[in-house]
Motif scaffolding. Structure first.
Motif, PDB file in Angstrom:
ATOM      1  N   UNK A 162      -1.150  20.222  -2.473  1.00 57.09           N
ATOM      2  CA  UNK A 162      -0.069  20.211  -1.483  1.00 57.09           C
ATOM      3  C   UNK A 162      -0.477  20.959  -0.221  1.00 57.09           C
ATOM      4  N   UNK A 163      -1.146  22.082  -0.374  1.00 56.44           N
ATOM      5  CA  UNK A 163      -1.656  22.780   0.799  1.00 56.44           C
ATOM      6  C   UNK A 163      -2.671  21.943   1.550  1.00 56.44           C
ATOM      7  N   UNK A 164      -3.522  21.264   0.807  1.00 57.09           N
ATOM      8  CA  UNK A 164      -4.507  20.373   1.415  1.00 57.09           C
ATOM      9  C   UNK A 164      -3.805  19.207   2.118  1.00 57.09           C
ATOM     10  N   UNK A 165      -2.748  18.703   1.489  1.00 58.66           N
ATOM     11  CA  UNK A 165      -1.959  17.606   2.052  1.00 58.66           C
ATOM     12  C   UNK A 165      -1.365  17.996   3.406  1.00 58.66           C
ATOM     13  N   UNK A 166      -0.933  19.237   3.536  1.00 60.63           N
ATOM     14  CA  UNK A 166      -0.426  19.695   4.824  1.00 60.63           C
ATOM     15  C   UNK A 166      -1.466  19.557   5.915  1.00 60.63           C
ATOM     16  N   UNK A 167      -2.721  19.810   5.573  1.00 65.89           N
ATOM     17  CA  UNK A 167      -3.815  19.648   6.522  1.00 65.89           C
ATOM     18  C   UNK A 167      -4.071  18.181   6.841  1.00 65.89           C
ATOM     19  N   UNK A 168      -3.934  17.330   5.834  1.00 65.71           N
ATOM     20  CA  UNK A 168      -4.086  15.897   6.075  1.00 65.71           C
ATOM     21  C   UNK A 168      -2.978  15.381   7.000  1.00 65.71           C
ATOM     22  N   UNK A 169      -1.748  15.819   6.739  1.00 73.29           N
ATOM     23  CA  UNK A 169      -0.627  15.389   7.580  1.00 73.29           C
ATOM     24  C   UNK A 169      -0.813  15.832   9.024  1.00 73.29           C
ATOM     25  N   UNK A 170      -1.412  17.016   9.208  1.00 71.59           N
ATOM     26  CA  UNK A 170      -1.638  17.541  10.552  1.00 71.59           C
ATOM     27  C   UNK A 170      -2.989  17.120  11.121  1.00 71.59           C
ATOM     28  N   UNK A 171      -3.767  16.385  10.336  1.00 66.00           N
ATOM     29  CA  UNK A 171      -5.081  15.902  10.792  1.00 66.00           C
ATOM     30  C   UNK A 171      -5.983  17.050  11.223  1.00 66.00           C
ATOM     31  N   UNK A 172      -6.048  18.099  10.385  1.00 67.03           N
ATOM     32  CA  UNK A 172      -6.899  19.254  10.686  1.00 67.03           C
ATOM     33  C   UNK A 172      -8.366  18.866  10.571  1.00 67.03           C
ATOM     34  N   UNK A 173      -9.120  19.169  11.626  1.00 66.43           N
ATOM     35  CA  UNK A 173     -10.542  18.814  11.690  1.00 66.43           C
ATOM     36  C   UNK A 173     -11.384  20.052  11.949  1.00 66.43           C
ATOM     37  N   UNK A 174     -12.703  19.976  11.679  1.00 58.98           N
ATOM     38  CA  UNK A 174     -13.567  21.126  11.951  1.00 58.98           C
ATOM     39  C   UNK A 174     -13.420  21.606  13.393  1.00 58.98           C
ATOM     40  N   UNK A 175     -13.314  22.911  13.565  1.00 61.80           N
ATOM     41  CA  UNK A 175     -13.185  23.504  14.888  1.00 61.80           C
ATOM     42  C   UNK A 175     -11.767  23.678  15.371  1.00 61.80           C
ATOM     43  N   UNK A 176     -10.776  23.069  14.695  1.00 60.44           N
ATOM     44  CA  UNK A 176      -9.384  23.189  15.118  1.00 60.44           C
ATOM     45  C   UNK A 176      -8.864  24.609  14.914  1.00 60.44           C
ATOM     46  N   UNK A 177      -7.907  24.990  15.745  1.00 65.27           N
ATOM     47  CA  UNK A 177      -7.095  26.169  15.471  1.00 65.27           C
ATOM     48  C   UNK A 177      -5.811  25.691  14.801  1.00 65.27           C
ATOM     49  N   UNK A 178      -5.354  26.455  13.810  1.00 70.70           N
ATOM     50  CA  UNK A 178      -4.243  26.012  12.965  1.00 70.70           C
ATOM     51  C   UNK A 178      -3.257  27.154  12.763  1.00 70.70           C
ATOM     52  N   UNK A 179      -1.973  26.852  12.865  1.00 71.94           N
ATOM     53  CA  UNK A 179      -0.912  27.800  12.539  1.00 71.94           C
ATOM     54  C   UNK A 179      -0.200  27.326  11.275  1.00 71.94           C
ATOM     55  N   UNK A 180      -0.173  28.167  10.260  1.00 72.86           N
ATOM     56  CA  UNK A 180       0.536  27.865   9.018  1.00 72.86           C
ATOM     57  C   UNK A 180       1.749  28.776   8.934  1.00 72.86           C
ATOM     58  N   UNK A 181       2.916  28.198   8.866  1.00 73.19           N
ATOM     59  CA  UNK A 181       4.143  28.974   8.704  1.00 73.19           C
ATOM     60  C   UNK A 181       4.477  29.043   7.221  1.00 73.19           C
ATOM     61  N   UNK A 182       4.527  30.269   6.702  1.00 82.35           N
ATOM     62  CA  UNK A 182       4.797  30.501   5.296  1.00 82.35           C
ATOM     63  C   UNK A 182       3.555  30.966   4.568  1.00 82.35           C
ATOM     64  N   UNK A 183       3.622  32.149   3.946  1.00 81.61           N
ATOM     65  CA  UNK A 183       2.490  32.668   3.166  1.00 81.61           C
ATOM     66  C   UNK A 183       2.834  32.737   1.688  1.00 81.61           C
ATOM     67  N   UNK A 184       3.733  31.852   1.271  1.00 78.23           N
ATOM     68  CA  UNK A 184       3.932  31.669  -0.157  1.00 78.23           C
ATOM     69  C   UNK A 184       2.751  30.904  -0.730  1.00 78.23           C
TER      70      UNK A 184
END
Length: 382
Positions: A162-184
């Motif tokens: 599911x965490x990986x899926x969040x990256x797929x939904x956001x199309x996270x690619x090498x070199x991107x900066x990413x903000x994740x809301x929630x540290x559960x």
């Protein structure tokens, strides 16, 4: 068998329930050796769903095959397996396209099925000594024999994919900066997955000190939303631009930001992400939103209707992907990363307990006390 049974809001108990049995030639029975408590279980535990007393919880399950139906061809007694939380047929239109979280077969009238979850079909949960798995050839993922990496592998049932899926939904690619809301658990897995995918910088937003510390330990930048607007804090650390991508790992029970964040504000994370992510960026939303919420803070929220800054979303040209994880799409290669020591998601697990301690574990996990981040129950433990 013993199982975790929902009794009513804020109450579960370990009770004796009927043993599962083979009901179809494609079924197997699995002796559960590890089963995790999920943040999604807390929605039912808190009475924030239509769950009725008597439901057996548990959709993150790993164990050993004890019995197979006559139609099962790829599994044998003694195989160690982990099951996606999605119950899926493998052959419907959505499953064939890889959308196993939205199976059209297993829960007639609804797209998707799951173990031990309200409205997700008649599939008894696995916070129990045994669990029945239907369409087993499709739903069981084989694991190496033995007990090695047990706590890593059980996370393949839900939170790691599911965490990986969040990256797929956001199309996270090498070199991107990413903000994740929630540290559960899901947020930490989303941040960890972003690191694995080569993100150049990952921010994690939360208010629980122990969880922010976990995020820092995997190389993320912790952002405490009680110390000011998190979007502003992140923009200050990205040259005023914001991040390339953003992930909502919180969902509809989000807490208001700022020092007075002692009340729910269901749309706050979505709106903060719109402010956080730069123009033409993308948002991934694996955090749970529901069409009705009996405990919503206002009448609109109770109907699943939230005030989201759609105009700002459009103005910035942001893309957004939503929906629960299609675990089968990711679990095999995430399993192989674990096997080859390229990934160790069990860093998120704070407690491993016998099934008999489930009631106390639910209470402490729900209150975010004593460092409770992720709980794995072992039904076979003494």
């Amino acid at each position: 068998m013993r199982a975790v049974v929902y009794k009513g809001p804020f109450e579960v108990a370990v009770e004796n329930v009927d043993d599962p049995r083979i009901q179809h030639p494609n079924d197997v029975l699995v002796r559960v050796t590890s089963t995790a408590i999920c943040g999604s279980d807390l929605h039912m535990y808190e009475g924030r769903t239509a769950a009725e007393p008597g439901i057996v919880f548990g959709h993150e399950n790993l164990g050993v095959v004890e019995e197979t139906g006559e139609g099962v061809t790829t599994l044998s007694k003694g195989d160690r397996v982990v099951m996606p939380f999605n119950v899926a047929c493998g052959f419907c239109k959505n499953c064939s396209a890889g959308y196993t979280g939205f199976c059209l077969t297993v829960n007639p009238g609804f797209a998707g099925g799951a173990y031990g979850y309200v409205a997700m079909g008649p599939y008894t949960g696995g916070q129990a000594e045994y669990v029945r798995v239907t369409y087993a050839d499709f739903n069981c993922l084989k694991l190496p024999e033995g007990t090695e990496k047990e706590t890593d592998f059980v996370l393949l049932a839900d939170i790691f994919p599911t965490g990986y899926h969040g990256n797929e939904l956001a199309d996270v690619r090498p070199g991107d900066t990413v903000a994740v809301y929630g540290a559960g658990p899901v947020g930490l897995m989303a941040a960890y997955s972003a690191v694995l995918r080569g993100a150049s910088k990952v921010f994690v937003v939360d208010r629980v000190a122990e969880r922010l510390q976990k995020a820092e330990e995997i190389g993320a930048v912790p952002v405490d939303f009680t110390q000011g607007d998190p979007a502003e804090q992140i923009r200050e650390q990205t040259g005023g631009e914001g991040t390339d991508k953003g992930i909502d790992a919180v969902g509809y029970q989000a807490q208001a930001h700022g020092q007075s964040g002692d009340h729910e504000e269901p749309a706050v994370v979505l709106n903060s992400l719109v402010d956080t992510v730069r123009p033409t960026g993308a948002l991934g939303v694996p955090g749970l939103y529901v069409p009705s919420d009996p405990g919503g803070p206002d009448e609109q929220a109770k109907k699943g209707m939230l005030v989201v800054a759609v105009g700002r979303l459009f103005e910035k040209g942001l893309r957004m992907g939503t929906g629960q994880c299609n675990v089968k799409r990711y679990n095999r290669h995430l399993r192989d990363l674990i096997i080859e020591d390229r990934a160790k998601p069990s860093f998120v697990v704070s407690h491993e307990l016998p099934l008999d301690q489930a009631s106390s574990a639910y209470e402490k996990f729900d209150k975010r006390v004593e460092g409770y981040t992720k709980v794995v129950l072992h039904p076979q433990a003494a």
